[in-house]
Motif scaffolding. Structure first.
Motif, PDB file in Angstrom:
ATOM      1  N   PHE A  18      20.798  29.914   4.820  1.00  0.00           N
ATOM      2  CA  PHE A  18      20.162  29.195   3.716  1.00  0.00           C
ATOM      3  C   PHE A  18      18.699  28.924   4.019  1.00  0.00           C
ATOM      4  O   PHE A  18      17.820  29.156   3.189  1.00  0.00           O
ATOM      5  N   LEU A  19      18.426  28.440   5.230  1.00  0.00           N
ATOM      6  CA  LEU A  19      17.049  28.121   5.600  1.00  0.00           C
ATOM      7  C   LEU A  19      16.191  29.383   5.738  1.00  0.00           C
ATOM      8  O   LEU A  19      15.039  29.416   5.294  1.00  0.00           O
ATOM      9  N   GLY A  20      16.773  30.429   6.347  1.00  0.00           N
ATOM     10  CA  GLY A  20      16.031  31.680   6.484  1.00  0.00           C
ATOM     11  C   GLY A  20      15.751  32.315   5.136  1.00  0.00           C
ATOM     12  O   GLY A  20      14.631  32.786   4.872  1.00  0.00           O
ATOM     13  N   GLY A  21      16.772  32.335   4.272  1.00  0.00           N
ATOM     14  CA  GLY A  21      16.577  32.877   2.933  1.00  0.00           C
ATOM     15  C   GLY A  21      15.593  32.068   2.130  1.00  0.00           C
ATOM     16  O   GLY A  21      14.756  32.620   1.393  1.00  0.00           O
ATOM     17  N   THR A  22      15.663  30.741   2.272  1.00  0.00           N
ATOM     18  CA  THR A  22      14.729  29.871   1.558  1.00  0.00           C
ATOM     19  C   THR A  22      13.292  30.140   1.994  1.00  0.00           C
ATOM     20  O   THR A  22      12.381  30.240   1.161  1.00  0.00           O
ATOM     21  N   ALA A  23      13.091  30.258   3.298  1.00  0.00           N
ATOM     22  CA  ALA A  23      11.736  30.524   3.804  1.00  0.00           C
ATOM     23  C   ALA A  23      11.200  31.836   3.249  1.00  0.00           C
ATOM     24  O   ALA A  23      10.028  31.919   2.822  1.00  0.00           O
ATOM     25  N   ALA A  24      12.040  32.875   3.232  1.00  0.00           N
ATOM     26  CA  ALA A  24      11.599  34.177   2.735  1.00  0.00           C
ATOM     27  C   ALA A  24      11.316  34.131   1.236  1.00  0.00           C
ATOM     28  O   ALA A  24      10.347  34.732   0.755  1.00  0.00           O
TER      29      ALA A  24
END
Length: 278
Positions: A88-94
């Motif tokens: 979730f955090l990685g996808g959000t950052a991207a």
């Protein structure tokens, strides 16, 4: 009920059920985002931008979070070792970086991904069930599921040793126990969350409000399901790292709901507001 990992054979190739569901989740999310872009009269090409960013950032984030928790760097090349909040955090950052690159206000990006995220998560959890991963604690309920080839198997010894689960004294460590299929619980609840978000997405609220509602509902769902999960990252008594993260997301969602409860939405910007491509 006993359930084994699902693998599809296409000639010499194998496709794990988890991989199939992950692929389906991203396809469905992209289609839903595109449908909402069409409804709003915005540039539909933005949907593919968001999907690519979410795929790359989500997988990298999920793997790195798992390695950070376990120290098992080999998981980077395995089909296991995907942690939702890391994804979730990685996808959000991207996705945020993509939004900045396209000069699309974050409020509109957040609006577009809110409902698709909920359904994609539900589909992904079905994939976890097919992979026999992320299950719950032992149960004697009639819908309990045994995963003899789970990640890891639901044997009494594994549950007690790896997850600190209390098993009846004298139980053979090799006994396969039935556990809560928490993957399916989450799939059902998040499908219902999607239905709510999709229904209210046209409400007269500023862009970003819908994502706040997603954070609250998704955070509450995950906090609750963790009570039943077989986990090895409990701290502060019975609470898990995911529950702590869920509490933060719920709080952030409440702030968004309050701040985005009234007022105009920002202009979509030249890229998002461009005439639909094609």
């Amino acid at each position: 009920m006993t359930f084994h990992p699902v693998v599809f054979h296409l000639g010499p190739f194998e496709l794990a059920g988890f991989g199939l569901m992950m692929m389906l989740a991203f396809i469905v999310a992209g289609w839903l985002a595109g449908a909402e872009l069409r409804r709003l009269g915005f540039n539909e090409a933005y949907a593919s931008d968001l999907v690519v960013a979410a795929v790359v950032g989500g997988i990298v984030g999920a793997k790195l979070w798992y390695v950070a928790l376990t120290g098992d760097a080999s998981a980077l090349l395995s089909r296991s070792g995907l942690v939702y909040y890391g994804g979730f955090l990685g996808g959000t950052a991207a996705v945020v970086l993509t939004s900045w690159h396209r000069r699309v206000p974050l409020g509109w990006t957040a609006h577009l991904v809110a409902a698709p995220l909920a359904l994609a998560y539900a589909i992904g959890r079905i994939g976890c069930f097919l992979a026999n991963d992320d299950y719950g604690r032992p149960t004697d309920l009639p819908w309990g599921v045994k995963f003899p080839e789970g990640l890891p198997p639901t044997t009494a010894g594994v549950l007690a040793r790896q997850f600190g689960v209390a098993v009846p004294p004298g139980t053979d460590p090799a006994t396969v126990l039935a556990v809560h299929p928490t993957q399916l619980y989450e799939a059902l609840v998040m499908a219902a969350v999607f239905a709510v978000l999709w229904r209210v997405r046209g409400a007269a609220r500023p862009a970003g409000w819908l994502f706040g509602l997603y954070l609250v509902l998704a955070g509450l769902e995950r906090f609750g399901i963790e009570i039943l999960r077989a986990k090895d990252d409990r701290f502060l008594g019975p609470f898990t790292l995911a529950q702590a993260t869920s509490a933060v997301l719920v709080a952030a969602g409440v702030v968004l709901l309050v701040r985005r409860s009234r007022g105009p939405s920002p202009a979509p910007g030249p890229w998002l507001g461009a005439a639909p491509v094609g």
